[in-house]
Design an enzyme around this catalytic site. Structure first.
Site, mmCIF file in Angstrom:
data_model
loop_
_atom_site.group_PDB
_atom_site.id
_atom_site.type_symbol
_atom_site.label_atom_id
_atom_site.label_comp_id
_atom_site.label_asym_id
_atom_site.label_seq_id
_atom_site.Cartn_x
_atom_site.Cartn_y
_atom_site.Cartn_z
ATOM 1 N N ARG A 35 -8.329 -8.509 10.889
ATOM 2 C CA ARG A 35 -9.130 -9.860 9.813
ATOM 3 C C ARG A 35 -9.644 -10.898 10.391
ATOM 4 N NH1 ARG A 35 -2.673 -8.613 10.213
ATOM 5 N NH2 ARG A 35 -2.744 -6.049 8.638
ATOM 6 N N CYS B 40 -3.569 -17.858 15.108
ATOM 7 C CA CYS B 40 -2.977 -16.686 16.773
ATOM 8 C C CYS B 40 -2.441 -17.636 17.051
ATOM 9 C CB CYS B 40 -3.747 -15.935 16.055
ATOM 10 S SG CYS B 40 -3.528 -14.730 15.108
ATOM 11 N N ARG C 230 0.619 -0.777 0.142
ATOM 12 C CA ARG C 230 -0.046 0.282 0.239
ATOM 13 C C ARG C 230 1.014 0.995 -0.141
ATOM 14 N NH1 ARG C 230 -3.878 -0.006 4.153
ATOM 15 N NH2 ARG C 230 -5.285 -0.986 2.697
ATOM 16 N N TYR C 231 2.086 1.538 0.820
ATOM 17 C CA TYR C 231 2.935 2.815 0.983
ATOM 18 C C TYR C 231 3.646 2.048 0.017
ATOM 19 C CZ TYR C 231 0.485 4.037 5.666
ATOM 20 O OH TYR C 231 -0.280 3.272 6.742
ATOM 21 N N ASP D 19 -7.190 3.554 10.004
ATOM 22 C CA ASP D 19 -6.556 2.999 10.111
ATOM 23 C C ASP D 19 -7.477 3.952 9.141
ATOM 24 O OD1 ASP D 19 -5.510 1.210 7.949
ATOM 25 O OD2 ASP D 19 -4.589 -0.053 9.477
ATOM 26 N N ASP E 195 -10.680 -0.530 14.167
ATOM 27 C CA ASP E 195 -11.252 -0.484 12.612
ATOM 28 C C ASP E 195 -13.262 -1.156 13.122
ATOM 29 O OD1 ASP E 195 -8.726 -0.150 11.700
ATOM 30 O OD2 ASP E 195 -8.674 -1.957 11.282
ATOM 31 N N ARG F 226 6.915 0.297 1.857
ATOM 32 C CA ARG F 226 7.183 -1.093 2.298
ATOM 33 C C ARG F 226 5.798 -1.828 2.495
ATOM 34 N NH1 ARG F 226 5.619 3.607 4.544
ATOM 35 N NH2 ARG F 226 4.119 3.917 6.160
ATOM 36 N N LYS G 274 -2.983 4.692 7.899
ATOM 37 C CA LYS G 274 -3.035 5.078 8.781
ATOM 38 C C LYS G 274 -3.020 6.585 8.936
ATOM 39 C CE LYS G 274 -1.079 0.891 10.406
ATOM 40 N NZ LYS G 274 -0.955 -0.278 9.707
ATOM 41 N N CYS H 163 -8.373 -12.181 18.592
ATOM 42 C CA CYS H 163 -8.844 -11.077 19.464
ATOM 43 C C CYS H 163 -10.091 -11.131 19.088
ATOM 44 C CB CYS H 163 -8.062 -10.251 19.972
ATOM 45 S SG CYS H 163 -6.517 -10.267 19.434
ATOM 46 N N CYS I 11 -10.439 -8.338 16.149
ATOM 47 C CA CYS I 11 -9.132 -8.483 14.791
ATOM 48 C C CYS I 11 -9.829 -8.107 13.756
ATOM 49 C CB CYS I 11 -9.007 -9.932 14.723
ATOM 50 S SG CYS I 11 -8.100 -10.512 13.052
#
Ligand SMILES: *Cc1c(COP(=O)(O)O)cnc(C)c1O
Ligand code: SF4
Length: 401
Positions: A143, A134, A121-122, A339, A302, A125, A346, A138, A141
């Site tokens: 994702r 995981c 995206r950036y 985000d 999010d 990076r 961000k 969470c 999450c």
């Protein structure tokens, strides 16, 4: 008043696993194998509310699985229905209520995927989603659609294609491994991946995003640390939301990573009923720097489907930042960010400290709310022969044409 033990790095009690040997308890594979994941297994150790029972039989089956290593499970205060650890990892029925403005992929990652698993995206990076697993899940999450294996989408990862893309893109100088959690890979598998990334000369830094040091500190073995330190400069970002997650075990695991020369940051998510008060955040961030981890981001939650019950208004988040900045160590204060929904990256959210601007006079507010005037007379730089654009208020004075 804050209970004094929030500031202390306390050892986690064994509770109903009291008869497990130290060798098993300290073995991260034993911890993973013995995660309670079903209603029966969880209910045997924790009295659940009706909404939690439905969360486990509905949300955890269709949306995002439930799993917690015994070590982390024992951090839940069974006597406290509002326990901030519990709110992060025990599903609730509210997770099945999707608001119209909530999304399955709130950060628009799928549209920026340049190879299976690789999000570019950036400009300089990339985010590399290397696994969908995981140690614990969470409930908020971002994702949820791809992690844990029960959601609506499956994460596809193609290591060869991703590495080929990275080799062909010299502008990528920073690779962030995330997922899922890259520290769930075996030492050998992670080492092989890091070695192949390090063979690419233009990759300057590698970062790991991981909640394993928090969910499963037993994973941070001396062997893992010795392996990781071969790949410097390597950075790790962990994810802690509440001071009680910083136990004696976690402090020691983070200490081993710091001793391996790994600079560490922390990403927290602002969550209702978990950390949405200034005192909890201050203790959290101060405890992190005692554990040699610098608070990096505080995320606005999010717009992931089924998380309304955990979301805090942005105005409150900005107010909390105002209560922290200046009131504690500067580097204990993270940047509050959101985000950008749909793939904006961000975006910082800050209290406004510039109250007014009148010609060369800036009216500023300090952390205590007192006003200060700053005379802004400096000329714009003409270094490199390219003058920076003048500040807005000087435009009229510049020669025209
Ligand atoms: C968060 C993120 C990064 C890293 O961003 P930093 O602000 O440099 O930490 C990179 N790529 C994607 C897609 C991200 O979401
Ligand atoms: S550890 Fe990270 S990727 Fe895994 S469930 Fe939590 S927020 Fe999602």
């Amino acid at each position: 008043m804050t209970p004094p033990d929030l500031r202390a790095f306390l050892p986690t009690p064994r509770k109903s696993w009291a008869d497990v040997s130290d060798a098993d308890w300290n073995d991260w594979n034993w911890q993973l194998r013995n995660r309670p994941t079903t209603l029966r297994q969880i209910e045997a150790r924790l009295q659940l509310s009706p909404t939690e029972r439905l969360g486990i039989t509905e949300a955890a089956v269709r949306k995002l699985a439930v799993a917690m290593p015994p070590y982390f499970f024992n951090l839940i205060d069974g006597a406290d229905p509002a326990c901030p650890i519990r709110r992060q990892v025990v599903p609730r029925q509210e997770e099945m209520d999707y608001a119209a403005h909530e999304m399955a992929d709130p950060c628009g990652e799928d549209k920026d995927m340049v190879a299976p698993g690789l999000v570019h995206r950036y400009p300089d990076r990339v985010l590399f989603l290397v696994t969908d697993r995981c140690a614990a899940y969470c409930r908020y999450c971002t994702r949820s659609r791809i992690v844990s294996g029960v959601g609506e989408q499956e994460l596809e990862v193609d290591f060869e294609e991703a590495l080929a893309y990275l080799r062909g893109h010299p502008e990528v100088r920073d690779v962030l491994l995330s997922g899922g959690d890259p520290l769930l890979f075996s030492d050998a598998k992670l080492e092989a991946l890091l070695r192949r990334l390090r063979e690419i000369p233009h990759i300057e830094i590698v970062r790991l995003g991981s909640r394993v040091p928090i969910f499963l500190p037993q994973r941070i073995t001396p062997a893992l640390c010795a392996m990781l330190r071969q790949f410097h400069p390597l950075w790790i970002n962990v994810h802690v939301n509440h001071p009680r997650e910083l136990t004696a075990e976690v402090r020691d695991a983070l200490g081993r990573l710091a001793d391996a020369g790994i600079p560490m940051g922390n990403q927290s998510v602002l969550l209702k009923g978990v950390n949405d008060d200034a005192e909890t955040l201050r203790i959290l961030f101060q405890k992190l720097i005692r554990a040699r981890v610098r608070p990096y981001y505080l995320y606005q939650c999010d717009l992931i489907q089924g998380t309304s019950h955990l979301r805090v208004p942005v105005a409150r988040g900005i107010e909390l930042m105002r209560e922290l900045r200046g009131h504690t160590t500067g580097f204990a204060v993270p940047q509050y960010v959101v985000d950008g929904p749909g793939g904006g990256g961000k975006i910082p959210l800050n209290p406004d400290y510039v109250i007014a601007r009148d010609g060369e006079r800036l009216l500023l507010r300090n952390y205590e709310g007192e006003l200060y005037e700053y005379i802004d007379k400096a000329e714009p730089s003409d270094r490199n022969g390219k003058p920076k654009p003048a500040p807005l208020h000087r435009h009229e004075e510049l020669p025209v044409g």
